[in-house]
Write a protein that holds these residues in place. Structure first.
Motif, mmCIF file in Angstrom:
data_model
loop_
_atom_site.group_PDB
_atom_site.id
_atom_site.type_symbol
_atom_site.label_atom_id
_atom_site.label_comp_id
_atom_site.label_asym_id
_atom_site.label_seq_id
_atom_site.Cartn_x
_atom_site.Cartn_y
_atom_site.Cartn_z
ATOM 1 N N HIS A 1 0.807 -1.221 0.000
ATOM 2 C CA HIS A 1 0.000 0.000 0.000
ATOM 3 C C HIS A 1 0.841 1.273 0.000
ATOM 4 N N LYS A 2 2.078 1.183 -0.503
ATOM 5 C CA LYS A 2 2.972 2.340 -0.357
ATOM 6 C C LYS A 2 2.488 3.572 -1.118
ATOM 7 N N LEU A 3 1.857 3.399 -2.250
ATOM 8 C CA LEU A 3 1.380 4.581 -2.981
ATOM 9 C C LEU A 3 0.246 5.274 -2.236
ATOM 10 N N SER A 4 -0.713 4.509 -1.728
ATOM 11 C CA SER A 4 -1.810 5.140 -0.979
ATOM 12 C C SER A 4 -1.292 5.719 0.339
ATOM 13 N N GLN A 5 -0.324 5.047 0.977
ATOM 14 C CA GLN A 5 0.247 5.574 2.216
ATOM 15 C C GLN A 5 1.025 6.860 1.956
ATOM 16 N N SER A 6 1.736 6.920 0.826
ATOM 17 C CA SER A 6 2.466 8.141 0.458
ATOM 18 C C SER A 6 1.494 9.290 0.237
ATOM 19 N N LYS A 7 0.396 8.997 -0.449
ATOM 20 C CA LYS A 7 -0.608 10.025 -0.723
ATOM 21 C C LYS A 7 -1.228 10.529 0.583
ATOM 22 N N LYS A 8 -1.562 9.618 1.495
ATOM 23 C CA LYS A 8 -2.128 10.010 2.792
ATOM 24 C C LYS A 8 -1.156 10.908 3.560
ATOM 25 N N TYR A 9 0.117 10.557 3.488
ATOM 26 C CA TYR A 9 1.152 11.342 4.170
ATOM 27 C C TYR A 9 1.206 12.762 3.604
ATOM 28 N N ILE A 10 1.238 12.895 2.275
ATOM 29 C CA ILE A 10 1.288 14.215 1.628
ATOM 30 C C ILE A 10 0.041 15.023 1.973
ATOM 31 N N LEU A 11 -1.120 14.401 1.910
ATOM 32 C CA LEU A 11 -2.371 15.099 2.216
ATOM 33 C C LEU A 11 -2.415 15.534 3.683
ATOM 34 N N ALA A 12 -1.926 14.694 4.581
ATOM 35 C CA ALA A 12 -1.898 15.050 6.005
ATOM 36 C C ALA A 12 -0.971 16.233 6.244
ATOM 37 N N LEU A 13 0.180 16.247 5.566
ATOM 38 C CA LEU A 13 1.089 17.394 5.689
ATOM 39 C C LEU A 13 0.396 18.671 5.223
ATOM 40 N N ARG A 14 -0.193 18.600 4.046
ATOM 41 C CA ARG A 14 -0.851 19.785 3.480
ATOM 42 C C ARG A 14 -1.993 20.268 4.363
ATOM 43 N N ALA A 15 -2.769 19.347 4.910
ATOM 44 C CA ALA A 15 -3.903 19.724 5.763
ATOM 45 C C ALA A 15 -3.432 20.483 7.005
ATOM 46 N N ARG A 16 -2.203 20.231 7.418
ATOM 47 C CA ARG A 16 -1.661 20.893 8.610
ATOM 48 C C ARG A 16 -0.742 22.058 8.259
ATOM 49 N N GLY A 17 -0.628 22.364 6.960
ATOM 50 C CA GLY A 17 0.233 23.465 6.535
ATOM 51 C C GLY A 17 1.706 23.144 6.705
ATOM 52 N N LEU A 18 2.045 21.859 6.653
ATOM 53 C CA LEU A 18 3.423 21.428 6.830
ATOM 54 C C LEU A 18 4.047 21.075 5.487
ATOM 55 N N SER A 19 5.332 20.808 5.507
ATOM 56 C CA SER A 19 6.068 20.532 4.284
ATOM 57 C C SER A 19 6.936 19.281 4.426
ATOM 58 N N ARG A 20 7.231 18.674 3.299
ATOM 59 C CA ARG A 20 8.186 17.574 3.246
ATOM 60 C C ARG A 20 9.601 18.101 3.383
ATOM 61 N N GLU A 21 9.802 19.374 3.066
ATOM 62 C CA GLU A 21 11.133 19.986 3.080
ATOM 63 C C GLU A 21 11.653 20.088 4.506
ATOM 64 N N SER A 22 12.957 19.953 4.636
ATOM 65 C CA SER A 22 13.610 20.058 5.927
ATOM 66 C C SER A 22 13.603 21.501 6.408
ATOM 67 N N ARG A 23 13.617 21.656 7.700
ATOM 68 C CA ARG A 23 13.743 23.000 8.274
ATOM 69 C C ARG A 23 15.137 23.544 8.044
ATOM 70 N N ARG A 24 16.031 22.692 7.601
ATOM 71 C CA ARG A 24 17.419 23.084 7.369
ATOM 72 C C ARG A 24 17.615 23.645 5.965
#
Length: 147
Positions: free
Chosen positions: A108-131
């Motif tokens: 289920h890695k594709l659906s899990q990846s999508k859920k992860y991206i959507l959860a980040l966006r819903a919280r106004g977060l990013s995949r990018e490092s703070r660094r």
């Protein structure tokens, strides 16, 4: 780990090969039924089955580990004969990835990846490092950890 993390039983499937591809920052897992899964380090870190990833915020919402796009796998070690522990360069090493959990995540890695991206966006977060370098904006990116 979440109650549904392992999904259905994997009928005793076990890995016959686990290989870290450091250059590509991926973990390759081949199971005894012939299924092969290639995991991006970011997905493995984001879906680490650990208490750290199950913590809830003040609104009782499960936290999402942000800024893990460039996370690297430093090592993999066996945990008994049922799992592995993955050590990441963000010093996370608490997650124990059981064989059923890895198999489920692979299926289920594709659906899990999508859920992860959507959860980040819903919280106004990013995949990018703070660094990120000064002047660079950290914005959610569209490609999934499995692209």
């Amino acid at each position: 780990a979440p109650a549904d993390a392992a999904g259905p039983h994997n009928d005793g499937r076990r890995p016959v090969e686990i290989k870290l591809q450091s250059a590509k920052n991926r973990l390759l897992v081949t199971f005894d039924d012939g299924r092969k899964f290639s995991f991006a380090a970011e997905l493995l870190r984001a879906k680490a089955p650990s208490a750290d990833n199950e913590r809830r915020d003040a609104q009782n919402v499960t936290r999402v580990p942000a800024g893990r796009k460039l996370v690297r796998i430093l090592g993999v070690e066996p945990v008994g004969n049922y799992a592995i522990r993955i050590k990441f360069d963000d010093l996370h090493k608490a997650g124990i990835y059981s064989w059923p959990y890895l198999y489920h995540l692979g299926e289920h890695k594709l659906s899990q990846s999508k859920k992860y991206i959507l959860a980040l966006r819903a919280r106004g977060l990013s995949r990018e490092s703070r660094r990120v370098s000064s002047g660079a904006a950290a914005v959610p990116s569209a490609p999934s950890p499995e692209s």
